[in-house]
Design an enzyme around this catalytic site. Structure first.
Site, PDB file in Angstrom:
ATOM      1  N   SER A 165       0.840  -1.186   0.000  1.00 51.59           N
ATOM      2  CA  SER A 165       0.000   0.000   0.000  1.00 51.59           C
ATOM      3  C   SER A 165       0.890   1.257   0.000  1.00 51.59           C
ATOM      4  O   SER A 165       1.755   1.402  -0.863  1.00 51.59           O
ATOM      5  CB  SER A 165      -0.947  -0.036   1.206  1.00 51.59           C
ATOM      6  OG  SER A 165      -1.921   0.959   1.125  1.00 51.59           O
ATOM      7  N   ARG A 235     -11.999   6.355   9.896  1.00 46.28           N
ATOM      8  CA  ARG A 235     -11.595   4.949   9.895  1.00 46.28           C
ATOM      9  C   ARG A 235     -12.657   4.071   9.240  1.00 46.28           C
ATOM     10  O   ARG A 235     -12.331   3.122   8.510  1.00 46.28           O
ATOM     11  CB  ARG A 235     -11.342   4.488  11.325  1.00 46.28           C
ATOM     12  CG  ARG A 235     -10.916   3.034  11.436  1.00 46.28           C
ATOM     13  CD  ARG A 235      -9.648   2.764  10.658  1.00 46.28           C
ATOM     14  NE  ARG A 235      -9.114   1.438  10.933  1.00 46.28           N
ATOM     15  CZ  ARG A 235      -8.077   0.903  10.316  1.00 46.28           C
ATOM     16  NH1 ARG A 235      -7.465   1.592   9.368  1.00 46.28           N
ATOM     17  NH2 ARG A 235      -7.640  -0.300  10.629  1.00 46.28           N
ATOM     18  N   ASP A 330      -8.812  -6.274  -4.899  1.00 50.28           N
ATOM     19  CA  ASP A 330      -8.394  -4.988  -4.326  1.00 50.28           C
ATOM     20  C   ASP A 330      -8.929  -3.874  -5.222  1.00 50.28           C
ATOM     21  O   ASP A 330      -8.471  -3.696  -6.343  1.00 50.28           O
ATOM     22  CB  ASP A 330      -6.863  -4.932  -4.244  1.00 50.28           C
ATOM     23  CG  ASP A 330      -6.348  -3.642  -3.614  1.00 50.28           C
ATOM     24  OD1 ASP A 330      -7.162  -2.748  -3.294  1.00 50.28           O
ATOM     25  OD2 ASP A 330      -5.112  -3.529  -3.454  1.00 50.28           O
ATOM     26  N   HIS A 363      -8.077  -5.084  -0.478  1.00 47.52           N
ATOM     27  CA  HIS A 363      -6.785  -4.428  -0.274  1.00 47.52           C
ATOM     28  C   HIS A 363      -6.019  -5.033   0.896  1.00 47.52           C
ATOM     29  O   HIS A 363      -4.794  -5.169   0.846  1.00 47.52           O
ATOM     30  CB  HIS A 363      -7.014  -2.933  -0.039  1.00 47.52           C
ATOM     31  CG  HIS A 363      -5.756  -2.133   0.052  1.00 47.52           C
ATOM     32  ND1 HIS A 363      -4.847  -2.027  -0.981  1.00 47.52           N
ATOM     33  CD2 HIS A 363      -5.240  -1.388   1.066  1.00 47.52           C
ATOM     34  CE1 HIS A 363      -3.837  -1.262  -0.620  1.00 47.52           C
ATOM     35  NE2 HIS A 363      -4.044  -0.870   0.622  1.00 47.52           N
ATOM     36  N   ASP A 364      -6.721  -5.401   1.946  1.00 44.43           N
ATOM     37  CA  ASP A 364      -6.061  -5.937   3.140  1.00 44.43           C
ATOM     38  C   ASP A 364      -5.422  -7.299   2.920  1.00 44.43           C
ATOM     39  O   ASP A 364      -4.766  -7.827   3.829  1.00 44.43           O
ATOM     40  CB  ASP A 364      -7.052  -6.025   4.303  1.00 44.43           C
ATOM     41  CG  ASP A 364      -7.070  -4.762   5.151  1.00 44.43           C
ATOM     42  OD1 ASP A 364      -6.263  -3.851   4.875  1.00 44.43           O
ATOM     43  OD2 ASP A 364      -7.889  -4.682   6.083  1.00 44.43           O
TER      44      ASP A 364
END
Length: 390
Positions: A165, A235, A330, A363-364
Site C-alpha cells: 500500500s 476509519r 483490491d 486491499h487488506d
C-alpha cells in the site's frame, strides 16, 4: 540495534516468532530539508530490527509501513504480548522474509504517532505540542529520513526495500531517489499515484476530522480533548475501501445484530456493528493530525508529475529489480494500477516480475497469510538470498 530478548517465562511464542523486541529511538540533530521548502531539526525516529546484519552489510531489508502501521513490524513487546507486529506473518525465522538470513528494519515515519517526531511531539520553539504547526510531510521526506537510518547502520545498499500500500509507494520512491542503494524493490498492493477516487475518499475522511468540534484547528491537545467522532468516521470510510464486496458479503451479508429489525437508527446490521467497532478502536490509539498528514502524503505522491505525467520516463532512473504484486479483489489499488508500474518498467527494459493473486480479501490481502502470496514472497527472497550469499 533493537534488542531481541527471550520471552518472559509465562509467555510462549511460536518457533517462527522473532520474539520479544524493544524499539530503539534514533535522534537526528542535522536538519532534514522537506519537500515543502521547510526543514525539521532535532527529530526522533523509532526503529526496530530483526535478525543479524552480516559482516558486509549486504543482507539488510527495509520494510516501509502503510497508513496506520509503525516500526513494529514483527514480534511482541514484553509489557504487552498481545501487541504483535503488523506484518508478523511475513517476517521471522523461516517465514517468507526469513530473519535467519536477512536483517530487517522497520522505521516509524515522521509525522506518525508511534514515537517518531510528529504533531504530538513538543515543538522546541514553543514548548507545546506541534499540533497543526507540524510541517506537511511527503513520501519523499520519509525516504530521505529512512536513508539516514541506513547510514547509522552503515548500510550502503539494501538487499531489498519492501512495502504494501503506502509502503509500496515508499519502496518505489527509494528506487527513484536512491537507485544505487537497493538491489530489489518489492511493491505490494500499491499504485504509482492515487486516482481521483482515492483522493476523494481521503478528502471525505479528512473532512470528518476537520469538522469535528473537538478538532480545534488541530490544537486539541491544549483543550484536553480528541476529535474521536471525526476519527471514527474516517476509519470507517477507510475500512470499507480495504475490504472487497465479496469479503464483506461473506463476513456479514445482511445479518442483523438482533433477531428482528427495530425500526431505529441504532446499529441494526452486523456490518454496521463491525464498522463502529473498528472506528472506536482506531480513535483510541491514532492521532487525528497524523491521519491528516499521512493521507495528504498519499495524495501528493506522483513520481511522473515531474515528467509531464509520463511514468515511463520517471521510472527510467531505477536500477533495482522489481517484484510487483496485486490482488484481484483490491479495488482501492486495483491490479491495473500495478500493471501501470510494470509497463513503465518493461518500457525501460528493467527486470520486473509481476503476480496478480486471486484472493477474496480486497486491499487488506497484503497483510494476510495467503499461501500463494507467501509462497511468492518466499521464492523471491530465496532468490535474493542466493544473490547475496545469505
Amino acid at each position: 540495534m533493537t534488542d531481541v530478548a527471550l520471552p518472559p517465562a509465562a509467555l510462549t511464542l511460536p518457533n517462527d516468532s522473532v520474539g520479544v523486541v524493544t524499539p530503539q529511538r534514533m535522534h537526528f540533530q542535522e536538519p532534514l530539508k522537506l519537500r515543502n521548502g521547510s526543514s525539521i531539526a532535532g527529530y526522533d525516529l523509532m526503529v526496530e530490527t530483526y535478525g543479524t546484519l552480516n559482516a558486509d552489510r549486504s543482507n539488510a531489508v527495509l520494510v516501509c509501513h502503510a497508513l496506520n502501521a509503525s516500526h513494529h513490524v514483527a514480534g511482541v513487546y514484553a509489557d504487552d504480548p498481545r501487541d504483535v507486529g503488523w506484518w508478523d506473518n511475513m517476517v521471522g525465522p523461516g517465514k517468507p522474509l526469513d530473519t535467519n538470513r536477512f536483517f530487517v528494519i522497520g522505521v516509524n515515519n515522521l509525522g506518525s504517532c508511534f514515537g517518531s517526531t510528529g504533531p504530538m511531539s513538543t515543538n522546541p520553539a514553543t514548548g507545546e505540542p506541534y499540533g497543526a504547526a507540524f510541517p506537511v510531510v511527503t513520501v519523499e521526506d520519509w525516504v530521505n529520513a529512512q536513508a539516514r537510518v541506513a547510514d547509522v547502520f552503515g548500510i550502503t545498499q539494501f538487499a531489498a526495500v519492501m512495502g504494501g500500500s503506502l509502503g509500496g509507494m515508499q519502496a518505489v520512491a527509494w528506487s527513484l531517489m536512491y537507485p544505487q542503494r537497493l538491489r530489489h524493490c518489492i511493491v505490494v498492493a500499491s499504485t504509482p499515484k492515487l486516482s481521483a477516487q482515492n483522493i476523494a475518499f481521503n478528502e471525505v475522511a479528512r473532512s470528518s476530522i476537520l469538522s469535528d468540534p473537538d478538532f480545534h484547528g488541530g490544537n486539541y491537545y491544549a483543550h484536553g480533548v480528541k476529535p474521536k467522532r471525526g476519527l471514527r468516521v474516517a476509519r470507517m470510510i477507510g475500512h470499507i475501501t480495504y475490504l472487497s464486496d465479496e469479503d464483506m458479503a461473506e463476513k456479514f451479508g445482511r445479518e442483523l445484530k438482533t433477531e428482528d429489525i427495530r425500526f431505529s437508527f441504532d446499529v441494526e446490521f452486523q456490518v454496521e456493528s463491525y464498522l463502529r467497532y473498528q472506528g472506536d478502536k482506531f480513535a483510541e490509539y491514532f492521532d487525528a493530525n497524523t491521519y491528516l498528514l499521512i493521507t495528504r502524503a498519499l495524495d501528493y505522491f506522483d513520481p511522473a508529475l515531474a515528467y509531464g505525467g509520463d511514468l515511463t520516463r520517471a521510472m527510467a532512473q531505477t536500477q533495482a529489480s522489481f517484484l510487483v504484486a496485486s490482488f484481484t479483489t483490491d479495488w482501492r489499488f486495483a491490479p491495473n494500477r500495478s500493471r501501470e508500474l510494470v509497463k513503465a518498467l518493461l518500457d525501460n527494459k528493467r527486470p520486473v516480475s509481476y503476480a496478480e493473486i486471486d484472493a477474496p480479501h480486497g486491499h487488506d490481502a497484503f497483510l494476510l497469510d495467503d499461501p500463494r502470496y507467501h509462497n511468492l514472497m518466499r521464492a523471491y527472497y530465496d532468490r535474493i538470498a542466493e544473490e547475496i550469499g545469505a
